[in-house]
Design an enzyme around this catalytic site. Sequence first.
Site, mmCIF file in Angstrom:
data_model
loop_
_atom_site.group_PDB
_atom_site.id
_atom_site.type_symbol
_atom_site.label_atom_id
_atom_site.label_comp_id
_atom_site.label_asym_id
_atom_site.label_seq_id
_atom_site.Cartn_x
_atom_site.Cartn_y
_atom_site.Cartn_z
ATOM 1 N N ARG A 144 21.684 10.798 9.452
ATOM 2 C CA ARG A 144 22.174 9.522 10.028
ATOM 3 C C ARG A 144 21.070 8.731 10.722
ATOM 4 N NH1 ARG A 144 26.813 12.665 11.524
ATOM 5 N NH2 ARG A 144 28.444 12.291 10.011
ATOM 6 N N LYS A 196 13.176 -3.624 6.424
ATOM 7 C CA LYS A 196 14.007 -3.638 5.219
ATOM 8 C C LYS A 196 13.598 -2.448 4.352
ATOM 9 C CE LYS A 196 15.277 -8.428 4.303
ATOM 10 N NZ LYS A 196 15.143 -9.526 3.332
ATOM 11 N N GLU A 249 2.087 -13.088 -0.459
ATOM 12 C CA GLU A 249 2.991 -13.005 0.708
ATOM 13 C C GLU A 249 2.331 -13.659 1.932
ATOM 14 O OE1 GLU A 249 6.048 -12.060 0.415
ATOM 15 O OE2 GLU A 249 6.177 -10.578 -1.211
ATOM 16 N N LYS A 306 5.474 -12.913 10.498
ATOM 17 C CA LYS A 306 6.675 -12.169 10.087
ATOM 18 C C LYS A 306 7.358 -11.560 11.309
ATOM 19 C CE LYS A 306 8.833 -8.968 7.011
ATOM 20 N NZ LYS A 306 8.823 -8.162 5.811
ATOM 21 N N GLU A 349 18.722 -10.639 9.198
ATOM 22 C CA GLU A 349 18.796 -11.767 8.246
ATOM 23 C C GLU A 349 20.132 -12.518 8.305
ATOM 24 O OE1 GLU A 349 16.634 -11.074 4.610
ATOM 25 O OE2 GLU A 349 17.880 -12.538 3.564
ATOM 26 N N ARG A 380 15.499 -15.380 9.215
ATOM 27 C CA ARG A 380 14.752 -14.380 8.441
ATOM 28 C C ARG A 380 14.778 -14.724 6.947
ATOM 29 N NH1 ARG A 380 14.139 -7.845 9.067
ATOM 30 N NH2 ARG A 380 12.884 -7.615 7.203
ATOM 31 N N ASN A 424 12.274 -15.377 2.336
ATOM 32 C CA ASN A 424 12.571 -15.286 0.907
ATOM 33 C C ASN A 424 11.953 -16.425 0.109
ATOM 34 O OD1 ASN A 424 14.117 -12.970 1.278
ATOM 35 N ND2 ASN A 424 15.930 -14.180 1.809
ATOM 36 N N HIS A 435 11.001 -15.958 -3.449
ATOM 37 C CA HIS A 435 11.543 -14.685 -3.916
ATOM 38 C C HIS A 435 12.766 -14.824 -4.824
ATOM 39 C CE1 HIS A 435 8.685 -13.037 -1.176
ATOM 40 N NE2 HIS A 435 9.039 -11.809 -1.464
ATOM 41 N N HIS A 467 12.108 -12.821 -7.877
ATOM 42 C CA HIS A 467 12.888 -11.642 -8.275
ATOM 43 C C HIS A 467 13.423 -11.804 -9.695
ATOM 44 C CE1 HIS A 467 13.870 -9.985 -4.006
ATOM 45 N NE2 HIS A 467 12.698 -9.600 -4.443
ATOM 46 N N HIS A 504 4.927 -7.469 -8.136
ATOM 47 C CA HIS A 504 5.847 -8.202 -7.263
ATOM 48 C C HIS A 504 5.171 -9.460 -6.698
ATOM 49 C CE1 HIS A 504 8.936 -8.872 -4.219
ATOM 50 N NE2 HIS A 504 7.982 -8.912 -3.299
HETATM 51 N N1 LIG Z 1 10.764 -3.877 2.520
HETATM 52 C C1 LIG Z 1 10.305 -5.096 2.467
HETATM 53 O O1 LIG Z 1 10.467 -5.894 3.385
HETATM 54 C C2 LIG Z 1 9.510 -5.504 1.275
HETATM 55 C C3 LIG Z 1 8.789 -6.691 1.287
HETATM 56 C C4 LIG Z 1 8.000 -7.009 0.183
HETATM 57 C C5 LIG Z 1 7.949 -6.144 -0.894
HETATM 58 N N2 LIG Z 1 8.684 -4.997 -0.884
HETATM 59 C C6 LIG Z 1 8.629 -4.067 -2.006
HETATM 60 O O2 LIG Z 1 7.308 -3.526 -2.071
HETATM 61 C C7 LIG Z 1 7.046 -3.138 -3.412
HETATM 62 C C8 LIG Z 1 5.680 -3.629 -3.816
HETATM 63 O O3 LIG Z 1 4.739 -3.060 -2.962
HETATM 64 P P1 LIG Z 1 3.203 -2.930 -3.369
HETATM 65 O O4 LIG Z 1 2.743 -4.230 -3.888
HETATM 66 O O5 LIG Z 1 2.522 -2.314 -2.235
HETATM 67 O O6 LIG Z 1 3.252 -1.990 -4.657
HETATM 68 P P2 LIG Z 1 3.080 -0.401 -4.872
HETATM 69 O O7 LIG Z 1 3.633 0.357 -3.764
HETATM 70 O O8 LIG Z 1 3.594 -0.127 -6.242
HETATM 71 O O9 LIG Z 1 1.500 -0.206 -4.877
HETATM 72 C C9 LIG Z 1 0.734 -0.841 -5.872
HETATM 73 C C10 LIG Z 1 -0.209 0.138 -6.591
HETATM 74 O O10 LIG Z 1 -1.332 0.404 -5.748
HETATM 75 C C11 LIG Z 1 -1.496 1.812 -5.603
HETATM 76 N N3 LIG Z 1 -2.099 1.994 -4.297
HETATM 77 C C12 LIG Z 1 -1.508 1.872 -3.085
HETATM 78 N N4 LIG Z 1 -2.434 1.925 -2.116
HETATM 79 C C13 LIG Z 1 -3.625 2.110 -2.715
HETATM 80 C C14 LIG Z 1 -4.956 2.225 -2.240
HETATM 81 N N5 LIG Z 1 -5.248 2.098 -0.951
HETATM 82 N N6 LIG Z 1 -5.943 2.446 -3.137
HETATM 83 C C15 LIG Z 1 -5.655 2.518 -4.473
HETATM 84 N N7 LIG Z 1 -4.422 2.376 -4.978
HETATM 85 C C16 LIG Z 1 -3.431 2.172 -4.114
HETATM 86 C C17 LIG Z 1 -0.107 2.355 -5.777
HETATM 87 O O11 LIG Z 1 -0.139 3.726 -6.112
HETATM 88 C C18 LIG Z 1 0.412 1.484 -6.903
HETATM 89 O O12 LIG Z 1 -0.094 1.924 -8.136
HETATM 90 C C19 LIG Z 1 8.160 -3.710 -4.249
HETATM 91 O O13 LIG Z 1 9.044 -2.674 -4.574
HETATM 92 C C20 LIG Z 1 8.847 -4.704 -3.343
HETATM 93 O O14 LIG Z 1 10.206 -4.866 -3.622
HETATM 94 C C21 LIG Z 1 9.449 -4.663 0.170
#
Ligand SMILES: NC(=O)c1ccc[n+]([C@@H]2O[C@H](COP(=O)([O-])OP(=O)(O)OC[C@H]3O[C@@H](n4cnc5c(N)ncnc54)[C@H](O)[C@@H]3O)[C@@H](O)[C@H]2O)c1
Length: 360
Positions: free
Chosen positions: A119, A141, A183, A225, A235, A239, A243, A246, A250, A263
């Site tokens: 929980r 999030k 972003e 942010k 949100e 907040r 988006n 997005h 998306h 992304h």
């Molecule tokens: N929770 C939120 O508020 C929020 C906001 C924006 C995006 N997201 C989510 O985040 C995700 C995208 O995140 P991302 O762009 O970090 O992608 P990711 O986590 O897939 O990482 C991108 C790539 O980089 C590699 N990697 C990570 N750190 C590294 C490093 N230091 N050196 C070498 N390789 C490395 C990873 O293994 C992967 O292959 C999506 O799923 C998106 O929906 C969430």
Amino acid sequence: MKYIDLSFDSEPFTYKILIGKDLFNKKVFADSLKGNSVFIVSNETVAPLYLNQLKLALSDYSIFTYLLPDGEQYKSLDSWQELLNAMISVRLRRNDTIIALGGGVVGDMAGFAAACLNRGMSIIQVPTTLLSQVDSSVGGKTAVNHPLGKNLIGAFHQPSLVVTDIKTLGTLPEREFLAGISEIIKAAIISDSAFFEWLDENALHILEHDESALVTMIETSCRIKADIVAEDAKEKGIRAWLNLGHTFGHAIETCAGYGKLLHGEAVAIGICLAAKFSFGNSSLSKTDSERIVRLVQKFGLPTTIPEYLNADELTNAMRLDKKNTSESITLVLPEKVGKVMIDKSVSLSEINEFLTQAMD
Ligand SMILES: NC(=O)c1ccc[n+]([C@@H]2O[C@H](COP(=O)([O-])OP(=O)(O)OC[C@H]3O[C@@H](n4cnc5c(N)ncnc54)[C@H](O)[C@@H]3O)[C@@H](O)[C@H]2O)c1
């Protein structure tokens, strides 16, 4: 080291976002760890690079680790269930801490596990991509994807600490680094025109990974942010500004198929579409619309919809987005650089017409 204190108007707790170099050390983590065990979630790409350093900093605790397969396609309920199985099998207790070491995928999966297991457990985010450092690690999030849409299953669950070590960016593929910039551009368009100009003037330093430019950029972006999230954690209002880009993004990401466009790349296209839509249908000036597209371009990010997608499919994907009703689409639109507004009543036919024209 820089830090930001995130305290909420409506929630009874605060947490720190630390930004700097060489942060994988005992002192940084000590105050945020309560139980005897930590459970580090990472993936098969990031673990070989940074897991040992992190384990060394946590050597006073029992450490469990779990490595996810790498990729957005594994941000699924199935992979998440396996992660939970691993956590339950080592009998993780409520006062133990989960640590997410990786990009947004690892952060979202581990964060959602922390929201649900026992929980609710404490989670420390250690983001290693630029996108996760400026966006996904901050604000609480968490989610996994569903075949019908991104991030459809999730929860709000704030971390107890965010540790952003800019040295991790040294191993990040350049395409991933650039995707994170979208972003940051988004944050500037939402509420800080001076930061938008700073990004424009400092693009070269940023692209050369100048350390001081990176810290300034990450700190400013996180602060924007954090200020928004502090006012509206769940949100219910402003907040939603975050988006920007997005709703289009998306839909583009979903229609292209997870993993084809990053992304951040889909968001970059989404930001440009929001700017063009606002110029044509709302209040953004031509000059500001062009400035936005030019800045996105300056960082080598895509600005137009890939040819292999089509307007009808995209419109349908936007209709299915969890923030929209079946009749109308909610869009965040720039009014000018540094200010956005929310339009909840854009009709599906308007969107379809706009997308059809944008793809001509
Ligand atoms: N929770 C939120 O508020 C929020 C906001 C924006 C995006 N997201 C989510 O985040 C995700 C995208 O995140 P991302 O762009 O970090 O992608 P990711 O986590 O897939 O990482 C991108 C790539 O980089 C590699 N990697 C990570 N750190 C590294 C490093 N230091 N050196 C070498 N390789 C490395 C990873 O293994 C992967 O292959 C999506 O799923 C998106 O929906 C969430």
